[in-house]
Each structure stands twice: as C-alpha cells, then as structure tokens.
Design a protein around this motif. Structure first.
Motif, PDB file in Angstrom:
ATOM      1  N   ILE A  31       0.834  -1.203   0.000  1.00  0.00           N
ATOM      2  CA  ILE A  31       0.000   0.000   0.000  1.00  0.00           C
ATOM      3  C   ILE A  31       0.868   1.252   0.000  1.00  0.00           C
ATOM      4  O   ILE A  31       0.609   2.217  -0.727  1.00  0.00           O
ATOM      5  N   ALA A  32       1.922   1.250   0.797  1.00  0.00           N
ATOM      6  CA  ALA A  32       2.810   2.416   0.877  1.00  0.00           C
ATOM      7  C   ALA A  32       3.491   2.683  -0.459  1.00  0.00           C
ATOM      8  O   ALA A  32       3.772   3.836  -0.805  1.00  0.00           O
ATOM      9  N   ALA A  33       3.737   1.621  -1.232  1.00  0.00           N
ATOM     10  CA  ALA A  33       4.393   1.790  -2.532  1.00  0.00           C
ATOM     11  C   ALA A  33       3.483   2.502  -3.528  1.00  0.00           C
ATOM     12  O   ALA A  33       3.958   3.083  -4.506  1.00  0.00           O
ATOM     13  N   THR A  34       2.169   2.485  -3.282  1.00  0.00           N
ATOM     14  CA  THR A  34       1.232   3.142  -4.201  1.00  0.00           C
ATOM     15  C   THR A  34       0.981   4.598  -3.824  1.00  0.00           C
ATOM     16  O   THR A  34       0.196   5.272  -4.477  1.00  0.00           O
ATOM     17  N   ARG A  35       1.608   5.068  -2.769  1.00  0.00           N
ATOM     18  CA  ARG A  35       1.405   6.446  -2.323  1.00  0.00           C
ATOM     19  C   ARG A  35       2.572   7.325  -2.728  1.00  0.00           C
ATOM     20  O   ARG A  35       3.657   6.857  -3.005  1.00  0.00           O
ATOM     21  N   GLY A  36       2.320   8.612  -2.742  1.00  0.00           N
ATOM     22  CA  GLY A  36       3.374   9.566  -3.075  1.00  0.00           C
ATOM     23  C   GLY A  36       3.257  10.029  -4.512  1.00  0.00           C
ATOM     24  O   GLY A  36       2.560   9.441  -5.337  1.00  0.00           O
ATOM     25  N   LYS A  37       3.959  11.111  -4.811  1.00  0.00           N
ATOM     26  CA  LYS A  37       3.878  11.750  -6.126  1.00  0.00           C
ATOM     27  C   LYS A  37       4.337  10.819  -7.247  1.00  0.00           C
ATOM     28  O   LYS A  37       3.668  10.683  -8.269  1.00  0.00           O
ATOM     29  N   ASP A  38       5.485  10.167  -7.051  1.00  0.00           N
ATOM     30  CA  ASP A  38       6.015   9.282  -8.097  1.00  0.00           C
ATOM     31  C   ASP A  38       5.076   8.118  -8.380  1.00  0.00           C
ATOM     32  O   ASP A  38       4.872   7.738  -9.538  1.00  0.00           O
ATOM     33  N   ALA A  39       4.493   7.566  -7.322  1.00  0.00           N
ATOM     34  CA  ALA A  39       3.576   6.439  -7.502  1.00  0.00           C
ATOM     35  C   ALA A  39       2.315   6.880  -8.243  1.00  0.00           C
ATOM     36  O   ALA A  39       1.805   6.145  -9.097  1.00  0.00           O
ATOM     37  N   ARG A  40       1.824   8.075  -7.945  1.00  0.00           N
ATOM     38  CA  ARG A  40       0.641   8.584  -8.650  1.00  0.00           C
ATOM     39  C   ARG A  40       0.939   8.819 -10.124  1.00  0.00           C
ATOM     40  O   ARG A  40       0.115   8.524 -10.998  1.00  0.00           O
ATOM     41  N   ILE A  41       2.119   9.350 -10.414  1.00  0.00           N
ATOM     42  CA  ILE A  41       2.518   9.580 -11.808  1.00  0.00           C
ATOM     43  C   ILE A  41       2.604   8.254 -12.547  1.00  0.00           C
ATOM     44  O   ILE A  41       2.123   8.117 -13.678  1.00  0.00           O
ATOM     45  N   GLN A  42       3.194   7.265 -11.901  1.00  0.00           N
ATOM     46  CA  GLN A  42       3.333   5.944 -12.518  1.00  0.00           C
ATOM     47  C   GLN A  42       1.959   5.303 -12.733  1.00  0.00           C
ATOM     48  O   GLN A  42       1.692   4.717 -13.786  1.00  0.00           O
ATOM     49  N   ALA A  43       1.058   5.415 -11.769  1.00  0.00           N
ATOM     50  CA  ALA A  43      -0.283   4.845 -11.895  1.00  0.00           C
ATOM     51  C   ALA A  43      -1.049   5.522 -13.023  1.00  0.00           C
ATOM     52  O   ALA A  43      -1.745   4.861 -13.801  1.00  0.00           O
ATOM     53  N   HIS A  44      -0.906   6.850 -13.120  1.00  0.00           N
ATOM     54  CA  HIS A  44      -1.585   7.584 -14.186  1.00  0.00           C
ATOM     55  C   HIS A  44      -1.051   7.164 -15.555  1.00  0.00           C
ATOM     56  O   HIS A  44      -1.826   6.986 -16.503  1.00  0.00           O
ATOM     57  N   ALA A  45       0.263   7.012 -15.657  1.00  0.00           N
ATOM     58  CA  ALA A  45       0.867   6.608 -16.925  1.00  0.00           C
ATOM     59  C   ALA A  45       0.399   5.216 -17.335  1.00  0.00           C
ATOM     60  O   ALA A  45       0.080   4.978 -18.512  1.00  0.00           O
ATOM     61  N   SER A  46       0.308   4.306 -16.391  1.00  0.00           N
ATOM     62  CA  SER A  46      -0.141   2.951 -16.733  1.00  0.00           C
ATOM     63  C   SER A  46      -1.619   2.951 -17.114  1.00  0.00           C
ATOM     64  O   SER A  46      -2.039   2.200 -17.991  1.00  0.00           O
ATOM     65  N   LYS A  47      -2.410   3.806 -16.483  1.00  0.00           N
ATOM     66  CA  LYS A  47      -3.838   3.909 -16.824  1.00  0.00           C
ATOM     67  C   LYS A  47      -4.005   4.443 -18.243  1.00  0.00           C
ATOM     68  O   LYS A  47      -4.824   3.953 -19.016  1.00  0.00           O
ATOM     69  N   MET A  48      -3.203   5.453 -18.595  1.00  0.00           N
ATOM     70  CA  MET A  48      -3.280   6.023 -19.942  1.00  0.00           C
ATOM     71  C   MET A  48      -2.781   5.023 -20.986  1.00  0.00           C
ATOM     72  O   MET A  48      -3.303   4.963 -22.097  1.00  0.00           O
ATOM     73  N   ALA A  49      -1.779   4.226 -20.632  1.00  0.00           N
ATOM     74  CA  ALA A  49      -1.226   3.260 -21.569  1.00  0.00           C
ATOM     75  C   ALA A  49      -2.198   2.123 -21.845  1.00  0.00           C
ATOM     76  O   ALA A  49      -2.162   1.516 -22.916  1.00  0.00           O
TER      77      ALA A  49
END
Length: 118
Positions: A31-49
């Motif tokens: 859960i902690a790995a999904t938090r923070g600015k970098d994790a949000r950017i990565q999640a957004h990029a994977s969602k767009m991909a």
C-alpha cells in the motif's frame, strides 16, 4: 506432559502470530508503494497506456454514444430525438415567404423593416 503440550501450543501460536504480522507488513509495504507523487505519476501513466477509457474521460460524441447505451437514458434519448426531428422539420419548412411575413425574423434577421418593435 501438560507443560510440553502447552509449550508446543505456545510455539504454534507464536508462529501463527508471526506469520500474520509478516503478511500485514507485506500488505502495508504494498500500500505504501502506491502512495506519493512518483507512484501517482506511474499509476496515471499505466492507466493512460491501457487505453481503456472510463465515462469520466470521455468527451463529446463518444460520451453521448456511451450514454445512449444505458437503459435509463432511453426515454430521454427518445424525447431528444423527437424534439430534434420536430425542430429540424420546422426549420426546413420555414420558407423565404414565411420569413418575410414573420415579425421575429424581420426584426432580428431580416431587412429590419419592423425595428420599431425592438
């Protein structure tokens, strides 16, 4: 003998509790790995991909077609279709002669003969 069985029981309980806390720690780290600015950017990029769009990401005609597919929107879409057809029909039937005789048309769009009403 009773003490040995209690000792084994205590060891088993200790092992069970230890395993439980190890699982909880792994979940917390995940859960902690999904938090923070970098994790949000990565999640957004994977969602767009992924290319899959939710209705919140749709715009214009795509959203309209998506909404037309919902059963609850069918009465609204039927009314919208009827209204659009009626206004289109009325617009095409509005001849030049009718425009000339129309107080509204001549005041706002026509020759301006009846400007006194405006």
């Amino acid at each position: 003998q009773n003490q040995k069985s209690n000792t084994m029981s205590d060891a088993a309980k200790y092992e069970e509790v230890s395993n439980y806390f190890k699982q909880r720690m792994a979940e917390s780290k995940k859960i902690a790995a999904t938090r923070g600015k970098d994790a949000r950017i990565q999640a957004h990029a994977s969602k767009m991909a992924s290319g899959a769009k939710t209705w919140r990401q749709m715009k214009g005609l795509n959203l309209m077609v998506h909404e037309m597919g919902h059963v609850g929107n069918r009465p609204f879409m039927f009314g919208f279709l009827c209204f659009t057809a009626a206004t289109t029909y009325a617009q095409f039937k509005f001849s030049d002669e009718m425009k000339e005789n129309s107080e509204y048309w001549s005041t706002f769009h026509g020759t301006g003969k009846k400007d006194a009403h405006h």
